[in-house]
Design an enzyme around this catalytic site. Structure first.
Site, short mmCIF file in Angstrom:
data_model
loop_
_atom_site.label_atom_id
_atom_site.label_comp_id
_atom_site.label_asym_id
_atom_site.label_seq_id
_atom_site.Cartn_x
_atom_site.Cartn_y
_atom_site.Cartn_z
N HIS A 49 -1.69 87.04 54.88
CA HIS A 49 -2.56 85.98 55.38
C HIS A 49 -1.71 84.84 55.96
O HIS A 49 -0.50 84.81 55.78
CB HIS A 49 -3.49 85.46 54.28
CG HIS A 49 -2.80 84.79 53.13
ND1 HIS A 49 -2.63 85.37 51.90
CD2 HIS A 49 -2.23 83.56 53.04
CE1 HIS A 49 -1.98 84.55 51.11
NE2 HIS A 49 -1.72 83.44 51.76
P1 TYD Z 1 -4.65 86.29 46.68
O1 TYD Z 1 -4.94 85.31 47.77
O2 TYD Z 1 -5.20 87.66 46.82
O3 TYD Z 1 -3.08 86.38 46.44
P2 TYD Z 1 -1.93 86.87 47.44
O4 TYD Z 1 -1.88 85.88 48.54
O5 TYD Z 1 -0.70 86.81 46.63
O6 TYD Z 1 -2.24 88.26 47.88
O7 TYD Z 1 -5.12 85.65 45.31
C1 TYD Z 1 -5.38 86.43 44.16
C2 TYD Z 1 -6.53 85.81 43.37
O8 TYD Z 1 -6.16 84.53 42.86
C3 TYD Z 1 -7.78 85.61 44.21
O9 TYD Z 1 -8.89 85.96 43.40
C4 TYD Z 1 -7.82 84.13 44.47
C5 TYD Z 1 -7.10 83.54 43.27
N1 TYD Z 1 -6.38 82.30 43.56
C6 TYD Z 1 -6.81 81.11 43.03
O10 TYD Z 1 -7.83 81.06 42.31
N2 TYD Z 1 -6.11 79.97 43.29
C7 TYD Z 1 -5.00 79.98 44.05
O11 TYD Z 1 -4.37 78.92 44.26
C8 TYD Z 1 -4.54 81.23 44.62
C9 TYD Z 1 -3.32 81.29 45.49
C10 TYD Z 1 -5.26 82.36 44.35
#
Ligand code: TYD
Length: 136
Positions: A49
């Site tokens: 992303h």
């Molecule tokens: P995700 O965006 O999939 O992580 P990555 O970028 O590492 O692939 O995030 C995983 C989960 O954590 C998703 O359910 C959203 C949650 N999350 C939060 O609640 N707060 C945050 O600050 C972040 C980064 C993720």
């Protein structure tokens, strides 16, 4: 692509090492959020992303991992394998994290609180977005 990787000051003595990070000094933005990844499953690639309005510094405080960066025109691969190193990631940068060692703890300092609407999760959409920004 210019990759901004900080080597933070290490306060070492005969007891061991310490790194201190302060907003406005080592960290060039207000730190509104800290999160970290650990127990990452071998072979997994995370991220996929970009953000429209978010600055981050990634610190692999234990173990190692690699970061793929893509600004829509150029890419870079960055390894984080020292707890005193920080990778700065600005707005409008596609990122993927990979090659996590089994003991990796990847900590992220972020300039804004979590906001799903700030994410661009489609690579095609990211390319359209950065091309649009360039021509504004
Ligand atoms: P995700 O965006 O999939 O992580 P990555 O970028 O590492 O692939 O995030 C995983 C989960 O954590 C998703 O359910 C959203 C949650 N999350 C939060 O609640 N707060 C945050 O600050 C972040 C980064 C993720």
């Amino acid at each position: 692509m210019e990759v901004i990787k900080y080597a933070f000051q290490r306060h070492g003595d005969d007891r061991g090492m310490l790194v201190a990070l302060e907003e406005g000094k080592e960290i060039p933005f207000p730190v509104k959020r800290v999160y970290y990844m650990y127990d990452t499953v071998p072979g997994v690639r995370r991220g996929h992303h970009a953000h429209k309005c978010l600055e981050q510094i990634l610190i692999c405080i234990h173990g190692s991992c690699k970061i793929h960066l893509d600004n829509g025109e150029e890419t870079a691969e960055v390894e984080l394998s020292n707890p005193y190193e920080g990778l700065y990631i600005p707005n409008d940068m596609w990122r993927e994290m990979y090659d996590f060692s089994s003991d990796a703890v990847l900590m992220v300092l972020a300039s804004v609180i979590y906001d799903e609407s700030d994410y661009i999760r489609s690579y095609d959409e990211f390319i359209q977005y950065v091309k649009g920004n360039t021509h504004e």
